[in-house]
Design an enzyme around this catalytic site. Sequence first.
Site, short mmCIF file in Angstrom:
data_model
loop_
_atom_site.label_atom_id
_atom_site.label_comp_id
_atom_site.label_asym_id
_atom_site.label_seq_id
_atom_site.Cartn_x
_atom_site.Cartn_y
_atom_site.Cartn_z
N ARG A 54 0.81 -1.22 0.00
CA ARG A 54 0.00 0.00 0.00
C ARG A 54 0.84 1.27 0.00
O ARG A 54 0.50 2.24 -0.69
CB ARG A 54 -0.95 -0.02 1.20
CG ARG A 54 -1.99 -1.13 1.12
CD ARG A 54 -2.97 -1.04 2.25
NE ARG A 54 -3.97 -2.12 2.19
CZ ARG A 54 -4.97 -2.23 3.05
NH1 ARG A 54 -5.13 -1.36 4.02
NH2 ARG A 54 -5.83 -3.23 2.92
N ASP A 155 -15.75 8.85 8.77
CA ASP A 155 -14.63 7.92 8.58
C ASP A 155 -13.35 8.73 8.53
O ASP A 155 -13.37 9.93 8.17
CB ASP A 155 -14.79 7.11 7.30
CG ASP A 155 -14.03 5.79 7.35
OD1 ASP A 155 -14.63 4.75 7.64
OD2 ASP A 155 -12.80 5.81 7.12
#
Length: 287
Positions: A54, A155
């Site tokens: 990532r 979030d």
Amino acid sequence: MNAPSSWESVAQPSGALEKDLELTAADFARIRELIYQRAGIVLAEHKREMVYSRLAKRLRHHGLTRFSDYLARLERQPQAKEWEAFTNALTTNLTAFFREAHHFPLLAEHVRARPGPVRVWCAAASTGEEPYSIAMTLTEALGSRASQAEVIATDIDTDALARARAGIYPMEQVRKLDEARVKRFFLRGNGRHAGMAKIRPELADRVAFEELNLLAPSWPVSAPFDAIFCRNVMIYFDKTTQARILERFAPLLKPDGLLFAGHSENFSYISEAFRLRGQTVYTKAPR
């Protein structure tokens, strides 16, 4: 159906990455420390491959070849926009419409008997499937009172929130829902959007998306809530962090409000603020 202008920018990249960058044990340890400080996420030792995959994209974006150089750049600039990309990269967004389906009939039963406006906070909104599922449930349960329902969806991952606001999903994901729900709550794409479905505007208007870090000293949400969904996010925190967040949830709920947890989460032995009501559903403990 018109896709939002941000559609291209929120498409997920794909493709395998070759291991041509240097990630040392010290780098990995520093990454674990930084993401814990920033977002409370506890990265296990076996997550090293995931971290490489990532974050390698961020190094290539900046033309770097060593993780140590990337981390040093981050630490020199504590307010840099790159911190957002760093956090987004290490956030997991596994979700689906009506995931852990037993919660939604309980929510419907809970709100039907309540007078006045209904407010629900989804504290880990991810790419939107969960808050939209909540909004569908409220719409079905409240009938003519549905216009008084509000879902606050938050979030820490800004990329996920952008996708949630767009409200566009692959049709194969939407087809798993009851046909009546698909007709009522989705628009079907055509032309270049064939194979996609979009949340209808009247449902989308009941969901407000905001960026929020559960570790932040203050939260941009206002009490009281009839229910809080915080599912499958606490598993990434240690017990001290979990207890602190639960203590902060309690005053935001109405006296008989509900807290919904994920299937692998058990709050009974972490905080005295809540007591178990049913399968991964909690109410506030009497004080």
